[in-house]
Design an enzyme around this catalytic site. Structure first.
Site, PDB file in Angstrom:
ATOM      1  N   CYS A 284      31.754  39.345  31.614  1.00 21.08           N
ATOM      2  CA  CYS A 284      31.351  40.480  30.605  1.00 21.08           C
ATOM      3  C   CYS A 284      29.915  40.463  30.275  1.00 21.08           C
ATOM      4  CB  CYS A 284      31.996  40.164  29.403  1.00 21.08           C
ATOM      5  SG  CYS A 284      33.642  40.449  29.058  1.00 21.08           S
TER       6      CYS A 284
ATOM      7  N   CYS B 198      38.149  34.221  27.887  1.00 22.54           N
ATOM      8  CA  CYS B 198      37.846  35.769  27.726  1.00 22.54           C
ATOM      9  C   CYS B 198      39.151  36.597  27.390  1.00 22.54           C
ATOM     10  CB  CYS B 198      36.719  36.225  28.841  1.00 22.54           C
ATOM     11  SG  CYS B 198      36.706  38.056  28.485  1.00 22.54           S
TER      12      CYS B 198
ATOM     13  N   HIS C  29      36.926  52.954  38.535  1.00 21.12           N
ATOM     14  CA  HIS C  29      35.472  53.503  38.532  1.00 21.12           C
ATOM     15  C   HIS C  29      35.604  54.905  38.833  1.00 21.12           C
ATOM     16  CE1 HIS C  29      34.731  49.174  40.085  1.00 21.12           C
ATOM     17  NE2 HIS C  29      34.172  49.036  38.823  1.00 21.12           N
TER      18      HIS C  29
ATOM     19  N   LYS D  26      45.669  46.119  34.572  1.00 21.82           N
ATOM     20  CA  LYS D  26      44.345  47.010  34.620  1.00 21.82           C
ATOM     21  C   LYS D  26      43.724  46.954  36.061  1.00 21.82           C
ATOM     22  CE  LYS D  26      39.561  47.306  33.400  1.00 21.82           C
ATOM     23  NZ  LYS D  26      38.377  46.761  33.189  1.00 21.82           N
TER      24      LYS D  26
ATOM     25  N   HIS E   3      38.898  39.203  30.826  1.00 20.20           N
ATOM     26  CA  HIS E   3      38.916  38.430  32.179  1.00 20.20           C
ATOM     27  C   HIS E   3      40.014  37.548  32.285  1.00 20.20           C
ATOM     28  CE1 HIS E   3      35.151  40.951  32.155  1.00 20.20           C
ATOM     29  NE2 HIS E   3      35.695  41.388  33.330  1.00 20.20           N
TER      30      HIS E   3
ATOM     31  N   CYS F 158      31.028  34.726  28.166  1.00 18.39           N
ATOM     32  CA  CYS F 158      31.695  35.281  29.379  1.00 18.39           C
ATOM     33  C   CYS F 158      30.647  35.826  30.514  1.00 18.39           C
ATOM     34  CB  CYS F 158      32.856  36.401  28.894  1.00 18.39           C
ATOM     35  SG  CYS F 158      33.809  37.094  30.370  1.00 18.39           S
TER      36      CYS F 158
ATOM     37  N   HIS G 197      36.475  50.948  42.999  1.00 17.87           N
ATOM     38  CA  HIS G 197      37.881  51.320  42.911  1.00 17.87           C
ATOM     39  C   HIS G 197      38.134  52.579  42.222  1.00 17.87           C
ATOM     40  CE1 HIS G 197      38.117  49.553  39.021  1.00 17.87           C
ATOM     41  NE2 HIS G 197      37.630  48.442  39.350  1.00 17.87           N
TER      42      HIS G 197
ATOM     43  N   LYS H 153      38.620  44.373  40.224  1.00 18.15           N
ATOM     44  CA  LYS H 153      38.429  43.677  41.360  1.00 18.15           C
ATOM     45  C   LYS H 153      38.769  42.209  41.357  1.00 18.15           C
ATOM     46  CE  LYS H 153      33.381  43.222  40.792  1.00 18.15           C
ATOM     47  NZ  LYS H 153      33.564  43.983  39.476  1.00 18.15           N
TER      48      LYS H 153
END
Ligand code: MSP
Length: 488
Positions: free
Chosen positions: A129, A139, A21, A288, A142, A126, A18, A291
Site C-alpha cells: 500500500c 494488511c 486497471h 479481486k 494485501h 504495508c 490488468h 497482480k
C-alpha cells in the site's frame, strides 16, 4: 466553452497492467468522450507511478535496474491504452524531470507555510500500500505481514485540515461519488483526530529527494498525487483554470484522494477537485483482480482483440453498477454483447437500412412525417442517458441507451413496415431512421467505432454532437457491414 479535466489513477509501474486497471481508465475515457460530444473541451490524463520502495523491490526481484524496469512497465501501460483506443491526452511518468521539479517546489511551499516538520515515525508499514498502518499484523488489502518501521520522517500537518475537510465534504454533496463512499470518508474524518501524515522516507533511495535534506525522499503518494497538477495542460494554471476537475479512482485509494489530497491542495493554496468517482473491484471467482494473485489476471488487450475495443468497455460499463464489486465472467460478457450490440443495435441498423434501400431505392425523403409518439419516447430515453451520465450513474445510463434501441426494435416489430404500402411504410422507416441518427450520437459516447460505422451508413455528419439530437436527419443510405460481429 467548459473545459473538463479528467484523471485516472497513476498506476504503479510495478507489474503488467490488468483488467482492473483498464476498467477505471475505460470509465474515465467514457467521460472524456461524453464531454467532447457535448461540445465541451476535455482533457484526460493518465500515467505511471514509478517511485517508492515497492517498485524498487520489484525491480530488484526482477534483477533489472530500476530505471529500465519502470520504463518497460510504463510502455506496457501506454501501449495498452493505445490498443484499447482510449482517448488519452497526456501520459505522465512520476520520473519525468518537470514533475520531479514541481514536487520539490511544492514541498518547499508546504515547508514555507509551516505545514511540514521533521519528526520520527515508529509503526507498522504495508509496502504494497506504501502506507503506515495503525494496527494489526497483516494488511487487510494485501493479506501480507506488516513491516515494523522506525525512521526519522517529515510530517505534513494533516490534523490542521480536519475541520476544513469535513466542512467541504458536507457542503459539497457531489464531492465523492457514490454517496456511500462520501459517507465513508466523512465517518473516517469525524471518527478520530487525524494524525499528521508521514511524507518522507529514509528507507528507500528511489524517489524524489527532499530539497536540502538528501537523506530523505518524498513519500511516493505525495509525489504521485501531484501528477494531477503537473499533467494538467499548462501545469498548475491548467489545474486552477479547468471548469471541472474529476478524478476516477478505485475504492482502494479513496482515503488518499478524499482526505490527504484535498488537505495537500488546501495547504498549497490550490483548488480542490470537483469530483472523486470511486469504482468497486472487478473480481474473478470472487477474488479481486490483482497482480499479487496471478490466477485472477485477465489481459485486457487480448480480451479486446476478441470482443473489440467497443465491446469490452460496453460490457464493463453496462454490467457494473459504478461503485460495486462485480465478478468478471466470460460467458456473461458474450451474452451481454450479443444481446445489446449484435442483436439489439446491430439488427436495428441492418434491417432499417436494408428495408429502406429496398423499398425506396431512390432515397426516402428526409421530410417524411414521423410518428411523434414513438420519437418522443426515444428522446425521453436519450435525455435519461444524459441525466444519468451527469450524475455518474453510468450503468443506468447504458440501460437507458439500450431502452432506446429496444423501443425502436419493438416499434418495427409492431408496425411491420415490410407489410405496409409505401405511403404507410415511409413514416415508420423515417421515424426509425431519425431515431437512429440520434442514437448514433449517444453511441459515440459508449461505443465510438460502432457509432462511426452507423453514421457512415446513415450519412450523418462525421462528428457527432449531442445538440444535433432531434435536429439532424439521415443522408444517402449505404449498406453497412454488421456494426458488431456476433460472438460465438
Ligand atoms: N499508484 C497508485 C495510485 C496513485 S494515484 C495518484 C495505485 N496504483 S495501482 O496500480 O495499484 O492502481 C490502482 C487503481 O487501479 C485502483 O484504484 C483502481 O482504480 C484500479 N484497479 C486495480 N485493480 C482493480 C480491480 N481489481 N478492480 C477495479 N479496479 C482496480 O494505487
Amino acid at each position: 466553452m467548459n473545459n473538463h479535466y479528467i484523471t485516472t489513477p497513476i498506476y504503479y509501474a510495478s507489474g503488467e497492467p490488468h483488467l482492473g486497471h483498464a476498467y477505471t481508465s475505460m470509465v474515465a475515457s467514457l467521460y472524456r468522450r461524453y464531454h467532447t460530444v457535448c461540445g465541451d473541451s476535455a482533457y484526460l490524463i493518465t500515467g505511471t507511478d514509478e517511485h517508492g520502495q515497492k517498485i524498487e523491490t520489484a525491480a530488484a526481484t526482477a534483477g533489472v535496474p530500476v530505471q529500465d524496469f519502470v520504463a518497460d512497465k510504463s510502455v506496457a501501460f501506454s501501449e495498452l491504452w493505445q490498443s484499447l483506443k482510449l482517448p488519452v491526452d497526456a501520459f505522465v511518468r512520476t520520473t519525468d524531470s518537470d514533475h520531479v521539479a514541481y514536487v520539490q517546489a511544492y514541498w518547499n511551499r508546504l515547508l514555507d507555510r509551516g505545514d511540514l516538520y521533521l519528526g520520527r515515525y515508529e509503526g507498522l508499514y504495508c509496502v504494497d500500500c506504501e502506507q503506515y498502518v495503525t494496527s494489526g499484523e497483516t494488511c487487510e488489502i494485501h493479506r501480507k505481514p506488516l513491516t515494523p518501521y522506525a525512521e526519522p520522517s517529515y510530517f505534513f500537518r494533516l490534523s490542521h485540515y480536519q475541520d476544513a475537510l469535513i466542512e467541504h465534504i458536507e457542503a459539497h454533496t457531489d464531492f465523492i461519488t457514490p454517496e456511500s463512499r462520501r459517507q465513508e470518508v466523512l465517518s473516517f474524518l469525524k471518527g478520530q483526530p487525524l494524525r499528521d501524515l508521514s511524507v518522507s522516507r529514509t528507507s528507500t533511495r528511489w524517489g524524489v529527494p527532499v530539497p536540502d535534506d538528501p537523506d530523505h525522499v518524498i513519500y511516493v503518494w505525495l509525489d504521485a498525487l501531484l501528477t494531477y497538477v503537473t499533467a494538467a495542460p499548462g501545469g498548475e494554471r491548467g489545474w486552477e483554470e479547468a471548469s471541472t476537475r474529476t478524478h476516477f479512482i478505485g475504492k482502494d485509494i479513496l482515503t488518499f484522494h478524499g482526505v490527504y489530497w484535498p488537505a495537500l491542495l488546501l495547504a498549497g493554496g490550490l483548488k480542490l477537485p470537483d469530483r472523486i468517482v470511486a469504482n468497486g473491484w472487478l473480481t474473478v471467482e470472487g477474488r479481486k483482480i490483482a497482480k499479487s494473485d496471478p490466477a485472477t489476471i485477465v489481459d485486457p488487450a487480448a480480451l479486446a482483440r476478441s470482443v473489440g475495443t467497443d465491446g469490452l468497455p460496453w460490457y464493463l460499463i453496462r454490467g457494473v453498477r459504478l461503485g460495486q464489486d462485480v465478478n468478471f465472467d466470460r460467458e456473461h460478457l458474450r451474452t451481454v454483447l450479443n444481446a445489446d450490440l449484435a442483436n439489439g443495435l446491430g439488427n436495428l441498423v441492418a434491417r432499417t437500412i436494408g428495408l429502406t434501400r429496398k423499398r425506396f431505392p431512390d432515397q426516402l425523403d428526409t421530410q417524411t412525417a414521423i410518428d411523434h409518439e414513438t420519437y418522443d419516447a426515444l428522446i425521453f430515453s436519450i435525455d435519461q442517458v444524459g441525466a444519468r451520465l451527469t450524475s455518474f450513474r453510468i450503468s443506468q445510463a447504458a440501460e437507458a441507451f439500450v431502452a432506446g434501441i429496444s423501443l425502436l426494435n419493438r416499434y418495427l416489430q409492431q408496425r411491420e413496415p415490410w407489410k405496409l404500402p409505401d405511403e404507410d411504410c415511409a413514416p415508420v422507416l423515417a421515424t426509425v431512421l431519425r431515431g437512429l441518427c440520434d442514437l448514433s450520437v449517444v453511441a459515440a459516447v459508449f461505443v465510438p467505432d460502432i457509432a462511426a460505422r452507423i453514421r457512415v451508413a446513415l450519412a450523418c455528419p462525421e462528428t457527432p454532437y449531442w445538440n444535433d439530437i432531434g435536429r439532424k436527419s439521415w443522408g444517402s443510405l449505404s449498406d453497412s457491414s454488421p456494426v458488431f460481429a456476433r460472438l460465438s
